[in-house]
Design a protein around this motif. Structure first.
Motif, PDB file in Angstrom:
ATOM      1  N   TYR A 113      12.330  -7.930   8.360  1.00  0.00           N
ATOM      2  CA  TYR A 113      11.039  -8.989   8.486  1.00  0.00           C
ATOM      3  C   TYR A 113      10.395  -7.314   7.865  1.00  0.00           C
ATOM      4  O   TYR A 113      10.180  -6.271   9.474  1.00  0.00           O
ATOM      5  CB  TYR A 113      10.355  -9.660   8.926  1.00  0.00           C
ATOM      6  CG  TYR A 113      11.513 -10.825   9.315  1.00  0.00           C
ATOM      7  CD1 TYR A 113      12.675 -11.061  10.073  1.00  0.00           C
ATOM      8  CD2 TYR A 113      11.500 -11.414   8.737  1.00  0.00           C
ATOM      9  CE1 TYR A 113      13.464 -11.952  10.181  1.00  0.00           C
ATOM     10  CE2 TYR A 113      12.565 -12.878   7.912  1.00  0.00           C
ATOM     11  CZ  TYR A 113      13.183 -12.705   9.208  1.00  0.00           C
ATOM     12  OH  TYR A 113      14.033 -13.820   9.536  1.00  0.00           O
ATOM     13  N   TRP A 114       9.530  -7.433   7.786  1.00  0.00           N
ATOM     14  CA  TRP A 114       7.903  -6.606   7.642  1.00  0.00           C
ATOM     15  C   TRP A 114       6.236  -6.443   7.742  1.00  0.00           C
ATOM     16  O   TRP A 114       5.892  -7.376   7.029  1.00  0.00           O
ATOM     17  CB  TRP A 114       8.132  -5.265   6.494  1.00  0.00           C
ATOM     18  CG  TRP A 114       9.454  -4.861   6.057  1.00  0.00           C
ATOM     19  CD1 TRP A 114      10.599  -5.200   5.917  1.00  0.00           C
ATOM     20  CD2 TRP A 114       9.910  -3.075   6.782  1.00  0.00           C
ATOM     21  NE1 TRP A 114      11.958  -4.395   6.569  1.00  0.00           N
ATOM     22  CE2 TRP A 114      11.216  -3.333   6.114  1.00  0.00           C
ATOM     23  CE3 TRP A 114       8.910  -2.494   6.804  1.00  0.00           C
ATOM     24  CZ2 TRP A 114      11.777  -1.988   6.848  1.00  0.00           C
ATOM     25  CZ3 TRP A 114       9.632  -1.087   7.160  1.00  0.00           C
ATOM     26  CH2 TRP A 114      10.532  -1.057   7.602  1.00  0.00           C
ATOM     27  N   GLY A 115       6.131  -5.395   8.785  1.00  0.00           N
ATOM     28  CA  GLY A 115       4.389  -6.401   8.066  1.00  0.00           C
ATOM     29  C   GLY A 115       3.812  -5.714   6.619  1.00  0.00           C
ATOM     30  O   GLY A 115       4.473  -5.069   6.192  1.00  0.00           O
ATOM     31  N   GLN A 116       2.857  -5.676   6.637  1.00  0.00           N
ATOM     32  CA  GLN A 116       1.587  -4.980   6.629  1.00  0.00           C
ATOM     33  C   GLN A 116       1.406  -3.214   5.981  1.00  0.00           C
ATOM     34  O   GLN A 116       0.931  -2.948   4.862  1.00  0.00           O
ATOM     35  CB  GLN A 116       0.902  -5.747   5.047  1.00  0.00           C
ATOM     36  CG  GLN A 116      -0.315  -5.821   6.263  1.00  0.00           C
ATOM     37  CD  GLN A 116      -0.596  -6.224   7.688  1.00  0.00           C
ATOM     38  OE1 GLN A 116      -0.283  -6.171   7.862  1.00  0.00           O
ATOM     39  NE2 GLN A 116      -1.290  -5.855   8.529  1.00  0.00           N
ATOM     40  N   GLY A 117       1.720  -3.225   7.067  1.00  0.00           N
ATOM     41  CA  GLY A 117       0.760  -1.532   6.996  1.00  0.00           C
ATOM     42  C   GLY A 117      -0.635  -1.405   7.547  1.00  0.00           C
ATOM     43  O   GLY A 117      -1.030  -2.397   7.165  1.00  0.00           O
ATOM     44  N   THR A 118      -0.561  -0.212   8.543  1.00  0.00           N
ATOM     45  CA  THR A 118      -1.888  -0.441   8.373  1.00  0.00           C
ATOM     46  C   THR A 118      -1.925   1.353   8.526  1.00  0.00           C
ATOM     47  O   THR A 118      -1.323   2.131   8.703  1.00  0.00           O
ATOM     48  CB  THR A 118      -2.540  -0.076  10.595  1.00  0.00           C
ATOM     49  OG1 THR A 118      -3.174  -0.319  10.676  1.00  0.00           O
ATOM     50  CG2 THR A 118      -1.415   0.658  10.750  1.00  0.00           C
ATOM     51  N   GLN A 119      -2.990   1.952   7.996  1.00  0.00           N
ATOM     52  CA  GLN A 119      -3.060   3.134   7.675  1.00  0.00           C
ATOM     53  C   GLN A 119      -3.949   4.208   8.655  1.00  0.00           C
ATOM     54  O   GLN A 119      -4.554   3.566   9.249  1.00  0.00           O
ATOM     55  CB  GLN A 119      -5.008   3.364   6.345  1.00  0.00           C
ATOM     56  CG  GLN A 119      -4.505   4.859   5.615  1.00  0.00           C
ATOM     57  CD  GLN A 119      -3.522   5.785   4.981  1.00  0.00           C
ATOM     58  OE1 GLN A 119      -2.729   5.339   4.237  1.00  0.00           O
ATOM     59  NE2 GLN A 119      -3.357   6.920   5.202  1.00  0.00           N
ATOM     60  N   VAL A 120      -3.079   4.898   9.018  1.00  0.00           N
ATOM     61  CA  VAL A 120      -3.383   6.056  10.375  1.00  0.00           C
ATOM     62  C   VAL A 120      -3.841   7.844   9.501  1.00  0.00           C
ATOM     63  O   VAL A 120      -2.539   8.016   8.151  1.00  0.00           O
ATOM     64  CB  VAL A 120      -2.125   6.384  10.949  1.00  0.00           C
ATOM     65  CG1 VAL A 120      -2.597   7.765  12.074  1.00  0.00           C
ATOM     66  CG2 VAL A 120      -1.758   4.864  11.566  1.00  0.00           C
ATOM     67  N   THR A 121      -4.900   8.548   9.387  1.00  0.00           N
ATOM     68  CA  THR A 121      -5.394   9.376   8.716  1.00  0.00           C
ATOM     69  C   THR A 121      -6.369  10.601   9.898  1.00  0.00           C
ATOM     70  O   THR A 121      -6.848  10.465  10.483  1.00  0.00           O
ATOM     71  CB  THR A 121      -6.250   9.097   7.822  1.00  0.00           C
ATOM     72  OG1 THR A 121      -5.450   8.525   7.002  1.00  0.00           O
ATOM     73  CG2 THR A 121      -6.744  10.460   6.960  1.00  0.00           C
ATOM     74  N   VAL A 122      -4.822  11.586  10.021  1.00  0.00           N
ATOM     75  CA  VAL A 122      -5.238  12.803  10.557  1.00  0.00           C
ATOM     76  C   VAL A 122      -5.962  13.124  10.016  1.00  0.00           C
ATOM     77  O   VAL A 122      -5.447  13.760   9.082  1.00  0.00           O
ATOM     78  CB  VAL A 122      -4.005  13.042  11.416  1.00  0.00           C
ATOM     79  CG1 VAL A 122      -4.618  13.661  12.864  1.00  0.00           C
ATOM     80  CG2 VAL A 122      -3.686  12.263  11.624  1.00  0.00           C
ATOM     81  N   SER A 123      -6.986  13.859  10.209  1.00  0.00           N
ATOM     82  CA  SER A 123      -8.041  15.341   9.531  1.00  0.00           C
ATOM     83  C   SER A 123      -7.450  16.564  10.537  1.00  0.00           C
ATOM     84  O   SER A 123      -7.828  16.283  12.053  1.00  0.00           O
ATOM     85  CB  SER A 123      -9.405  14.931   9.214  1.00  0.00           C
ATOM     86  OG  SER A 123     -10.148  14.425  10.852  1.00  0.00           O
TER      87      SER A 123
END
Length: 124
Positions: A113-123
């Protein structure tokens, strides 16, 4: 219906922190081993951390050891990923996944089972 929903992603500067959450509905997360996976732009999805359902033992990929902490709160039916000292190479979509049973792995093929994901952006 079994569902996993990630939250907590966002844009953060180099060295910053984020806490990702993975909430389950339709099933009791405490009976499942949980993994966090990351997919960087243009790359395949890779395991980051995992936690067992039995004794809460954890495992981390080398690149995040000492910076990331996976934990679970069975009362809230949730799993968390605390990410500190973030680096640009931590950028990607983060997914949580669940597999029945006790043993946790960071091999995505082991998860059902998998979630839809969440974006992480590190500048930088």
């Amino acid at each position: 219906q079994l569902q996993l929903v990630e939250s907590g992603g966002g844009l953060v500067q180099f060295g910053g922190s984020l806490r990702l959450s993975c909430a389950a509905s339709g099933f009791t997360l405490g009976y499942y081993a949980i993994g966090w996976f990351r997919q960087a732009p243009g790359k395949e999805r890779k395991g980051v951390a995992c936690i067992s359902s039995s004794d809460g033992s954890t495992y981390y990929t080398d690149s995040v050891k000492g910076r990331f902490t996976i934990s679970r709160d069975n009362a809230k039916n949730a799993v968390y990923l605390q990410m500190n000292s973030l680096k640009p190479e931590d950028t990607g979509v983060y997914y949580c996944a669940a597999r029945p049973g006790m043993t946790a792995t960071i091999n995505g093929r082991d998860y059902d089972y998998w979630g839809q994901g969440t974006q992480v952006t590190v500048s930088s």
